[in-house]
Design a protein around this motif. Sequence first.
Motif, PDB file in Angstrom:
ATOM      1  N   VAL A 554     -25.152 -19.705 -13.197  1.00 48.34           N
ATOM      2  CA  VAL A 554     -24.516 -20.458 -14.281  1.00 48.34           C
ATOM      3  C   VAL A 554     -24.942 -21.923 -14.227  1.00 48.34           C
ATOM      4  CG1 VAL A 554     -22.338 -21.153 -15.336  1.00 48.34           C
ATOM      5  CG2 VAL A 554     -22.566 -18.867 -14.348  1.00 48.34           C
ATOM      6  N   CYS A 667     -24.994 -22.903 -24.193  1.00 50.33           N
ATOM      7  CA  CYS A 667     -23.538 -22.806 -24.140  1.00 50.33           C
ATOM      8  C   CYS A 667     -22.927 -24.151 -23.779  1.00 50.33           C
ATOM      9  CB  CYS A 667     -23.100 -21.772 -23.098  1.00 50.33           C
ATOM     10  SG  CYS A 667     -23.243 -20.055 -23.635  1.00 50.33           S
ATOM     11  N   HIS A 670     -17.825 -21.999 -20.271  1.00 52.67           N
ATOM     12  CA  HIS A 670     -17.878 -20.755 -19.532  1.00 52.67           C
ATOM     13  C   HIS A 670     -17.306 -19.638 -20.400  1.00 52.67           C
ATOM     14  CE1 HIS A 670     -16.721 -17.765 -16.452  1.00 52.67           C
ATOM     15  NE2 HIS A 670     -17.687 -18.312 -15.729  1.00 52.67           N
ATOM     16  N   ARG A 671     -17.677 -18.397 -20.070  1.00 56.38           N
ATOM     17  CA  ARG A 671     -17.167 -17.268 -20.858  1.00 56.38           C
ATOM     18  C   ARG A 671     -15.644 -17.237 -20.883  1.00 56.38           C
ATOM     19  NH1 ARG A 671     -18.143 -10.733 -19.909  1.00 56.38           N
ATOM     20  NH2 ARG A 671     -16.346 -10.077 -21.154  1.00 56.38           N
ATOM     21  N   CYS A 690     -26.728 -20.524 -20.834  1.00 61.99           N
ATOM     22  CA  CYS A 690     -25.716 -19.584 -20.341  1.00 61.99           C
ATOM     23  C   CYS A 690     -26.347 -18.252 -19.959  1.00 61.99           C
ATOM     24  CB  CYS A 690     -24.623 -19.374 -21.391  1.00 61.99           C
ATOM     25  SG  CYS A 690     -25.207 -19.110 -23.064  1.00 61.99           S
ATOM     26  N   HIS A 694     -22.857 -13.528 -20.412  1.00 61.17           N
ATOM     27  CA  HIS A 694     -21.726 -14.263 -20.979  1.00 61.17           C
ATOM     28  C   HIS A 694     -21.595 -13.980 -22.478  1.00 61.17           C
ATOM     29  CE1 HIS A 694     -20.717 -17.645 -17.899  1.00 61.17           C
ATOM     30  NE2 HIS A 694     -20.976 -16.503 -17.307  1.00 61.17           N
ATOM     31  N   CYS A 840     -17.243 -14.363 -28.735  1.00 65.96           N
ATOM     32  CA  CYS A 840     -18.257 -15.407 -28.940  1.00 65.96           C
ATOM     33  C   CYS A 840     -18.696 -15.577 -30.377  1.00 65.96           C
ATOM     34  CB  CYS A 840     -19.483 -15.112 -28.070  1.00 65.96           C
ATOM     35  SG  CYS A 840     -20.563 -13.822 -28.729  1.00 65.96           S
TER      36      CYS A 840
END
Length: 851
Positions: A554, A667, A670-671, A690, A694, A840
């Motif tokens: 990440v 991104c 974070h997810r 990202c 994710h 998302c």
Amino acid sequence: TFGTSRLGTTVRANDAVSVTMARARRDEGAGEVARDVYRTTEAVRDAREAASGGEADELDEPTTRETEPIPSVADDDDDDDVEDDATVNAGSNTSSFSPPTSEAVQNASVDAYAERLSEEDTTSTWATSSDVNERLIADAGRRTSINSATETPSVTLRTSMNSESELIRMRRRPTPLDEDALGQLDANVIDLSTVREKFKPRPGAQLHATFSTIESKGMLGNWIWTCRKAGIDANRVIVAALDSATYDWCIEEVKLYVDFSFHCTKAAQGVLKFNFTEQRGEDNTFRDDTQSFHAVTRAKVHCIAALLRNGYDIALSDVDVAWMRDPKDYFNTGQLGVTDVAMSADFVFHFEAGARVFYEHEKNGQDGLRAWQKYHDKLGQNPWPFRAELNTGMMFFRCTKSAIRFAIDWSERMDKKEGIPRHDQAHFNELFHSLGSRKSASHEVGLIRAFCKTPVVENEDKQCIKPKDKCPLELSCDYSSYGQGLDELEDDIEGACPYDACERGHADADLNGTLAKDFVAGFRPLYSYGGSSGSVRLALLPTELFGNGMTYFVKGRNASPHAFAVHDTYVYSGYTSKIWRFREAGLWRDDKDAFSGAHTQEEKTLVVRFNVPPELEEASRSSITTPSEGIPEGHMRALAWQADRLRDAFAIAIITNRTLILPQLLCGCHRHFYFMNNCTLGDHDIPFACPMDHVLRLIKFGSGALHELHVREANYFENRIAAGLSRLPAAPRVVFCDHENNYTACGARDGRVTGAVTKTAGYLPTKVDIDESKAAAVLTTGASAADVLRAFSEVEHTPVVVLDGLGASSADGADFLTFGAPERDRWFDERMREVFNPWCCAAEKLGGEIP
């Protein structure tokens, strides 16, 4: 001896004597030479006489020689002198990386230094006879040179061992088991009989081990491959099979390696076959069943104790760990060299974040460790590593009485029948953080700078005191007279005593010490006491060198160019995503067959390039201000725009029957942003490239209803070459253009990826030759399947085609419109809802389902 300090040292020894001793140590093994050299003065005298060509009576005329400082791994300008003096280049960490073993590096270092000495005036002598037992074992200042996966300049890591550390390790070792006891361990826990024949247990003998069941054989094969790629000696590599099927597979696998004969052995004699591992797939593992998974981890913990009782140090890791460099020498440096147990953690920061705080306070005379412990960054996050969950995926156990006691305590906790079986990691965390039964322990977890050089004893009032007479640093010292050795597995009591109850070693964190630069750069562990006694010496390994899914994947692999290994954690979609991340990092073993499509022919691919509009990049960047349980609208808008581009690319890949090379996505969160302050976690920069899991459910592609759609990683072409395939010809371009645009100007437009994503630590450029001249074909926004087939007919037989211009002319609409049949359109829309993670990419409104 000759010096090993990066920061500059003064050497008080005859260098020729050091070379003689170093060669003896190289040839005879660390344990034997420690015993032979330091217990007898004859060996030292012989070495001196060999150097001088005669008698060596003059011992009282110390001379010094300044050595060149060896630069720290944190230095930026050390790549010009990699071959200087006693150093050697151990190879680069690339796809073809095959460095020599650490033993070969050491041998070359000793010989290189000896050759240099033959050209110099070696007239210096030992300082004083009383200093003999304090001398460093000659180590030739060996350094291992690596190149990062990001083609950064070559850097070096210093490793050294000294007599003091070796003697402390010897004092803490258990008495070797007799043949009958070893035979019982072989029969009942893990069979190491063939391992002992090929790689004899001795002080410093370090095994590099993993455990596996058959459903993980893909990961296991990759673990073996990365060990070989990292230059780890095959004699040290051991695969412990937890079922019979894995053992049979391992025996066949080792035959495939001509130059890497690792060890296969049975743990628990394959008793876990009753768990039907042979019937499980790679995404249906023991974790799916609590009882089965507990059986696996319980067997592993019992094996750890058995490995230690055999007399080995153990570098232990799960099969979903990829090794990039051999950590053997690192585990013998600084205070880590006298630690019993070292551990990785699910820590989401690099140690450097807190080490900077430490440095600023230490240079002002304040307690840097306590400042680090209490520090919060501008986002309110506390980067103190000991607040994180410890992860049993990467561990190091030294063969000491305390480590064995720790392993036995761990296994006993696992064996308890009452209650619901708990994960081995939960038991380990409790034991690691325990202060034991001694309530007088004065040390907070993680605030230990250095461990004791000599034993701590108790007087009649149970007070901690130093021994009356300092025991000389000789192996013949009888420590039992100081209360040690009475119980074979009795821990030292130093963890329960005041810090000044013993003479401490040199702290890694000492700003005037040889490891200062490494500590400040975040390359040194943090230390504590723990275990049932509260006195087991413990170390928390730095995430820069022993990474996890957050700090390496990440945050971005380019932020960890010096890593020894990475544990593939914090993933979604199970093993499928683990393999994907390893492939993106060039850490997955693919052969030529992995790049073949239908009918064993090499698959045809589609490369997609697009640029996120600047206003959406800024919106993504601004999402960091989102509070917990808030919706980061900027991040959502930017990701939804990119998802629209992927949707069009998926359709075109299906129509043209090509494997899609997934582009890197940008991104801002974070997810699981919903549960986090500032929508992210850790110290990585925002925005970031990202991880694909994710955004997408990678497990859905290429199977079931989506068997028509295959996807591969951004660095597919690099991996293809690494597998032994040839470079492909330059790829032609197909370009999307708006109705109003001039087709000639649009076709000549530069489609290369620019912008924020290319500046992230995780960015992976797709390295394939591209014909950047006029496009081979042009598509108009709002195209149908028939339009796509017509445009691609110009490049139908080309192995790689590049699709440019997605989103460039249709920021609010779709470049691809229809398959030409309502049923097919509905089928496609349903599949897209399956492959995108639901939070998302809401088409009509922001938000969506929060995971």
